[in-house]
Design an enzyme around this catalytic site. Structure first.
Site, PDB file in Angstrom:
ATOM      1  N   GLU A 104       0.834  -1.202   0.000  1.00  0.00           N
ATOM      2  CA  GLU A 104       0.000   0.000   0.000  1.00  0.00           C
ATOM      3  C   GLU A 104       0.866   1.248   0.000  1.00  0.00           C
ATOM      4  OE1 GLU A 104      -2.741   1.240  -0.482  1.00  0.00           O
ATOM      5  OE2 GLU A 104      -4.437   0.210   0.434  1.00  0.00           O
ATOM      6  N   ASP A 108      -4.557   4.885   6.104  1.00  0.00           N
ATOM      7  CA  ASP A 108      -5.098   6.090   6.707  1.00  0.00           C
ATOM      8  C   ASP A 108      -6.204   5.684   7.703  1.00  0.00           C
ATOM      9  OD1 ASP A 108      -5.928   8.712   7.012  1.00  0.00           O
ATOM     10  OD2 ASP A 108      -5.625   9.180   4.921  1.00  0.00           O
ATOM     11  N   VAL A 158      -1.142  14.118   2.079  1.00  0.00           N
ATOM     12  CA  VAL A 158       0.137  14.159   1.359  1.00  0.00           C
ATOM     13  C   VAL A 158      -0.010  13.746  -0.104  1.00  0.00           C
ATOM     14  CG1 VAL A 158       1.602  13.847   3.388  1.00  0.00           C
ATOM     15  CG2 VAL A 158       0.722  11.821   2.198  1.00  0.00           C
ATOM     16  N   ASP A 164      -1.876  11.012  -4.865  1.00  0.00           N
ATOM     17  CA  ASP A 164      -2.421  12.084  -5.690  1.00  0.00           C
ATOM     18  C   ASP A 164      -3.387  12.982  -4.932  1.00  0.00           C
ATOM     19  OD1 ASP A 164      -4.451   9.925  -5.597  1.00  0.00           O
ATOM     20  OD2 ASP A 164      -5.562  11.281  -6.919  1.00  0.00           O
ATOM     21  N   ARG A 170       1.138  12.552  -8.647  1.00  0.00           N
ATOM     22  CA  ARG A 170       1.633  11.193  -8.408  1.00  0.00           C
ATOM     23  C   ARG A 170       3.112  11.058  -8.751  1.00  0.00           C
ATOM     24  NH1 ARG A 170      -2.592   7.607  -7.371  1.00  0.00           N
ATOM     25  NH2 ARG A 170      -4.521   7.970  -8.501  1.00  0.00           N
TER      26      ARG A 170
END
Ligand code: IMP
Ligand code: MG
Length: 181
Positions: A104, A108, A158, A164, A170
């Site tokens: 990943e 989050d 972030v 993104d 990205r």
């Protein structure tokens, strides 16, 4: 407008430089190679954010492994279905009896990863672990195991190195805090 360079520079504050990321990714590649030596490993990248990390990480690994990808979408914007996650592109490979490492970009709330882990567990892999470049403990809603992690971050948004904002940023080689102008 240059795509590599942010349009409005002062929206981005560099948190992790290219060098810091490279160093951490190499370290993780070494540890993972050691831990999975002699095992049949499938690395599962979660599209799309983790691709940049996965490519660099895999090049720092010195054991054989297979790569596959899965894509999930979540509807956190829709209040009536907040936290609803579904698979939009499934794995191509069978993971039954194989050692699986999910890669990943960021964990989050843990909602996506929690869903993914529940889903993949039903396919009976030999074992199922998680590697994330970034970890934001402060935003966690669902408790999820993180076996390998690059950096802990506070509660901020972030971008860069795969992450993104509305599909932008990205391809930045660093990771930066993004704030709305
Ligand atoms: P979750 O909240 O742990 O389910 O995170 C789900 C996904 O949201 C992550 O895999 C990222 O693709 C995206 N995401 C979460 N936090 C950020 C962030 O700070 N910047 C960019 N994308 C993020
Ligand atoms: Mg993601």
């Amino acid at each position: 407008m240059s795509y590599r360079k942010p349009h409005i520079e002062d929206q981005l504050k560099i948190l992790l430089t290219q060098e810091e990321i490279e160093e951490k990714v190499a370290e993780l590649g070494k540890i993972i190679s050691h831990d999975y030596a002699g095992k049949e490993l499938i690395i599962v990248g979660v599209l799309r954010g983790s691709v940049y990390f996965l490519v660099d990480l895999s090049r720092k690994m010195h054991i054989p492994f297979t790569v596959d990808f899965i894509s999930i979408s979540h509807y956190s914007e829709q209040t009536d279905s907040a936290g609803v996650v579904r698979i939009t592109k499934d794995l191509d490979l069978s993971i039954t009896g194989r050692h699986i490492l999910i890669v990943e970009d960021i964990v989050d709330t843990g909602l996506s990863l929690g869903y993914l882990l529940r889903n993949l567990k039903t396919r009976n892999p030999a074992d199922l672990k998680v590697c994330t470049l970034l970890n934001v403990e402060a935003r966690r809603i669902v408790e999820v195991p993180v076996d390998y992690k690059g950096f802990d971050l506070p509660n901020i948004f972030v971008v860069g190195y795969g992450l993104d904002y509305n599909e932008k940023y990205r391809n930045l080689q660093f990771i930066a805090e993004y704030s709305q102008p």
